[in-house]
Design a protein around this motif. Structure first.
Motif, PDB file in Angstrom:
ATOM      1  N   SER A  58       0.839  -1.206   0.000  1.00  0.00           N
ATOM      2  CA  SER A  58       0.000   0.000   0.000  1.00  0.00           C
ATOM      3  C   SER A  58       0.866   1.245   0.000  1.00  0.00           C
ATOM      4  O   SER A  58       0.597   2.212  -0.733  1.00  0.00           O
ATOM      5  N   TRP A  59       1.913   1.248   0.845  1.00  0.00           N
ATOM      6  CA  TRP A  59       2.843   2.385   0.862  1.00  0.00           C
ATOM      7  C   TRP A  59       3.493   2.573  -0.499  1.00  0.00           C
ATOM      8  O   TRP A  59       3.592   3.694  -1.013  1.00  0.00           O
ATOM      9  N   LEU A  60       3.943   1.455  -1.085  1.00  0.00           N
ATOM     10  CA  LEU A  60       4.600   1.535  -2.386  1.00  0.00           C
ATOM     11  C   LEU A  60       3.639   2.052  -3.448  1.00  0.00           C
ATOM     12  O   LEU A  60       4.008   2.869  -4.307  1.00  0.00           O
ATOM     13  N   ALA A  61       2.376   1.606  -3.383  1.00  0.00           N
ATOM     14  CA  ALA A  61       1.380   2.057  -4.359  1.00  0.00           C
ATOM     15  C   ALA A  61       1.156   3.562  -4.250  1.00  0.00           C
ATOM     16  O   ALA A  61       1.051   4.260  -5.270  1.00  0.00           O
ATOM     17  N   LEU A  62       1.082   4.084  -3.019  1.00  0.00           N
ATOM     18  CA  LEU A  62       0.876   5.526  -2.848  1.00  0.00           C
ATOM     19  C   LEU A  62       2.097   6.321  -3.294  1.00  0.00           C
ATOM     20  O   LEU A  62       1.973   7.426  -3.827  1.00  0.00           O
ATOM     21  N   ILE A  63       3.283   5.765  -3.086  1.00  0.00           N
ATOM     22  CA  ILE A  63       4.495   6.439  -3.563  1.00  0.00           C
ATOM     23  C   ILE A  63       4.492   6.506  -5.087  1.00  0.00           C
ATOM     24  O   ILE A  63       4.798   7.545  -5.687  1.00  0.00           O
ATOM     25  N   LEU A  64       4.131   5.376  -5.730  1.00  0.00           N
ATOM     26  CA  LEU A  64       4.070   5.360  -7.187  1.00  0.00           C
ATOM     27  C   LEU A  64       2.977   6.294  -7.706  1.00  0.00           C
ATOM     28  O   LEU A  64       3.153   6.970  -8.719  1.00  0.00           O
ATOM     29  N   LEU A  65       1.839   6.343  -7.007  1.00  0.00           N
ATOM     30  CA  LEU A  65       0.769   7.252  -7.394  1.00  0.00           C
ATOM     31  C   LEU A  65       1.221   8.702  -7.278  1.00  0.00           C
ATOM     32  O   LEU A  65       0.806   9.562  -8.066  1.00  0.00           O
ATOM     33  N   SER A  66       2.085   8.977  -6.315  1.00  0.00           N
ATOM     34  CA  SER A  66       2.554  10.347  -6.106  1.00  0.00           C
ATOM     35  C   SER A  66       3.346  10.865  -7.301  1.00  0.00           C
ATOM     36  O   SER A  66       3.406  12.078  -7.517  1.00  0.00           O
ATOM     37  N   VAL A  67       3.945   9.956  -8.077  1.00  0.00           N
ATOM     38  CA  VAL A  67       4.748  10.400  -9.223  1.00  0.00           C
ATOM     39  C   VAL A  67       3.882  11.128 -10.253  1.00  0.00           C
ATOM     40  O   VAL A  67       4.136  12.298 -10.561  1.00  0.00           O
ATOM     41  N   PRO A  68       2.813  10.481 -10.812  1.00  0.00           N
ATOM     42  CA  PRO A  68       1.982  11.248 -11.757  1.00  0.00           C
ATOM     43  C   PRO A  68       1.185  12.354 -11.076  1.00  0.00           C
ATOM     44  O   PRO A  68       0.924  13.398 -11.679  1.00  0.00           O
ATOM     45  N   LEU A  69       0.816  12.153  -9.802  1.00  0.00           N
ATOM     46  CA  LEU A  69       0.017  13.155  -9.116  1.00  0.00           C
ATOM     47  C   LEU A  69       0.817  14.430  -8.876  1.00  0.00           C
ATOM     48  O   LEU A  69       0.391  15.539  -9.234  1.00  0.00           O
ATOM     49  N   ALA A  70       2.010  14.257  -8.297  1.00  0.00           N
ATOM     50  CA  ALA A  70       2.862  15.423  -8.065  1.00  0.00           C
ATOM     51  C   ALA A  70       3.300  16.037  -9.388  1.00  0.00           C
ATOM     52  O   ALA A  70       3.391  17.262  -9.520  1.00  0.00           O
ATOM     53  N   GLY A  71       3.570  15.173 -10.367  1.00  0.00           N
ATOM     54  CA  GLY A  71       3.966  15.688 -11.678  1.00  0.00           C
ATOM     55  C   GLY A  71       2.859  16.494 -12.331  1.00  0.00           C
ATOM     56  O   GLY A  71       3.119  17.523 -12.979  1.00  0.00           O
ATOM     57  N   THR A  72       1.608  16.061 -12.134  1.00  0.00           N
ATOM     58  CA  THR A  72       0.470  16.788 -12.705  1.00  0.00           C
ATOM     59  C   THR A  72       0.355  18.183 -12.106  1.00  0.00           C
ATOM     60  O   THR A  72       0.222  19.186 -12.827  1.00  0.00           O
TER      61      THR A  72
END
Length: 428
Positions: A58-72
């Motif tokens: 779950s932590w890893l998934a949120l970290i990976l989600l943060s990449v496109p989210l923060a990039g957006t």
């Protein structure tokens, strides 16, 4: 909205943005401070309670989600530097009504989020001095009143102080991992997936709390010397730093505390006590209280100002607009925020709600903001990698909303209330 109306305001904002003095390093520090918060005090244990060792996924998934989210949000900030942040982008993409609905989601999230943050500190105080649930709730109430009073008299923690608190939190995370490493017990971890794959999704919905803050970077874009170049660089630094810190602490909690991780009310204190001794518990409790005051101060100040601004723009009753000008204290809006936080804490206490339930109400609002903000980016950004990232962020935010489940009815209800209010006001 026509293309011409989009271009005109941006030209002026881009020129104004170039006058900012924020460097890449300073921007990265502010971004890290915006994302790192009280979640680290309790979330590793709460996630382990829901999903066991698989909570690391779950932590890893949120970290990976943060990449496109923060990039957006970085791409939006670089292209449309404006202090309005998400509300500005949503207004440009979908109009005033949707922007007001998202504003209401932000505004009402704080009364739900503040008690949860205060209760986290309360758990550490109870761990140090005893008293259990009564100490936890009492500490939360005292902290809420203190922060409310500080804001009411116009006292604000300065930017350097807020950055200092974020640095203390990062240092505490590093120190906790270092002192706990010699006590690793991989054999005591237990089953890797004790509650099924659904628990991993459920834990991910809760962990949104730990990663709320990426949208704040877009509000800072106008302060950079060169937004187009500096925002992406600062975002990259923040992403790597936050990802490493969170994942290291979560892994340490599971590998050291083993199956006890899910039952720990104060995981940082438990880990520190293993390496330093019992004296670590009161010391960690003091740090937890200070960090919580800093986080809640930001919540209250930002939400109170937002409420006044919403009223100024017609999205709330005019009574709230007092204090909306720069430098003024929005005491009327603050009254609603503080009173709502205390009422939320009272309901939590009387109903016997656990911390996870309270936090999910706040994370549902954050998820709604991310979902609509990412959708706005799909509409505003030109074709290219940034737009593709915003599509991924929108899809991921939608999946996250589904994993949260019933608590997502909260932001839906708030949005409907905002739309009804606007319709009523326009008729009047």
């Amino acid at each position: 909205m026509t293309q011409n109306t989009r271009k005109h305001p941006d030209a002026g904002r881009s020129k104004a943005a170039s006058a900012g003095g924020l460097s890449v390093g300073q921007g990265a520090a502010l971004s890290i401070g915006a994302v790192l918060g009280t979640g680290v005090l309790t979330l590793p244990a709460l996630a382990a309670e829901i999903a066991g060792p698989a909570s690391l996924l779950s932590w890893l998934a949120l970290i990976l989600l943060s990449v496109p989210l923060a990039g957006t949000f970085a791409a939006l900030g670089a292209r449309y530097p404006d202090a309005g942040g998400v509300a500005t982008y949503v207004r440009r993409a979908f109009g005033d009504r949707t922007a007001a609905m998202i504003g209401w989601c932000f505004y009402t999230a704080v009364p739900a989020a503040a008690p949860a943050a205060a209760m986290m500190a309360g758990r550490y105080v109870a761990d140090a001095i005893g008293g259990g649930r009564a100490t936890e709730i009492t500490t939360a109430a005292v902290l809420t009143v203190i922060v409310w009073a500080l804001n009411a008299v116009g006292l604000r923690l300065s930017g350097p102080v807020q950055l200092g608190l974020a640095a203390v939190l990062a240092a505490l995370m590093v120190l906790t991992v270092v002192v706990a490493l010699p006590h690793l017990r991989p054999d005591a971890v237990g089953p890797l997936l004790p509650h099924g794959w659904g628990s991993v999704a459920a834990a991910a919905g809760l962990l949104v709390w730990a990663f709320a803050g990426w949208e704040a970077m877009s509000s800072l874009a106008a302060e950079y010397r060169d937004p187009a170049r500096s925002v992406p660089r600062a975002t990259t630094i923040a992403l790597i730093t936050v990802g490493v810190l969170y994942l290291a602490l979560a892994a340490t909690t599971i590998l050291v505390l083993g199956q006890r991780a899910g039952a720990s009310a104060a995981p940082l204190s438990d880990l520190m006590a293993l390496g330093i001794g019992p004296v670590a518990r009161p010391a960690t409790a003091v740090v937890a209280v200070l960090l919580t005051i800093g986080t809640m101060n930001t919540f209250f100040a930002g939400a109170a100002k937002l409420g006044a601004a919403l009223a100024r723009d017609g999205a709330l009753p005019d009574w709230f607009a007092q204090g909306s000008s720069a430098g003024a204290v929005p005491r009327r809006s603050l009254l609603i925020v503080g009173g709502g936080a205390l009422l939320s804490l009272l309901v939590t206490s009387v109903a016997g709600l656990d911390l996870t339930t309270v936090m999910l109400l706040a994370t549902s609002s954050f998820t709604a903001v991310y979902l609509v903000g990412s959708a706005a980016a799909v509409r505003l950004l030109p074709p290219g990698w940034a737009r593709r990232g915003s599509v991924i962020a929108t899809a991921a935010s939608l999946a996250l909303a589904v994993s949260i489940g019933a608590p997502m009815l909260w932001p839906v209800g708030v949005s409907v209330a905002a739309a009804l209010y606007l319709a009523f006001r326009r008729r009047g």
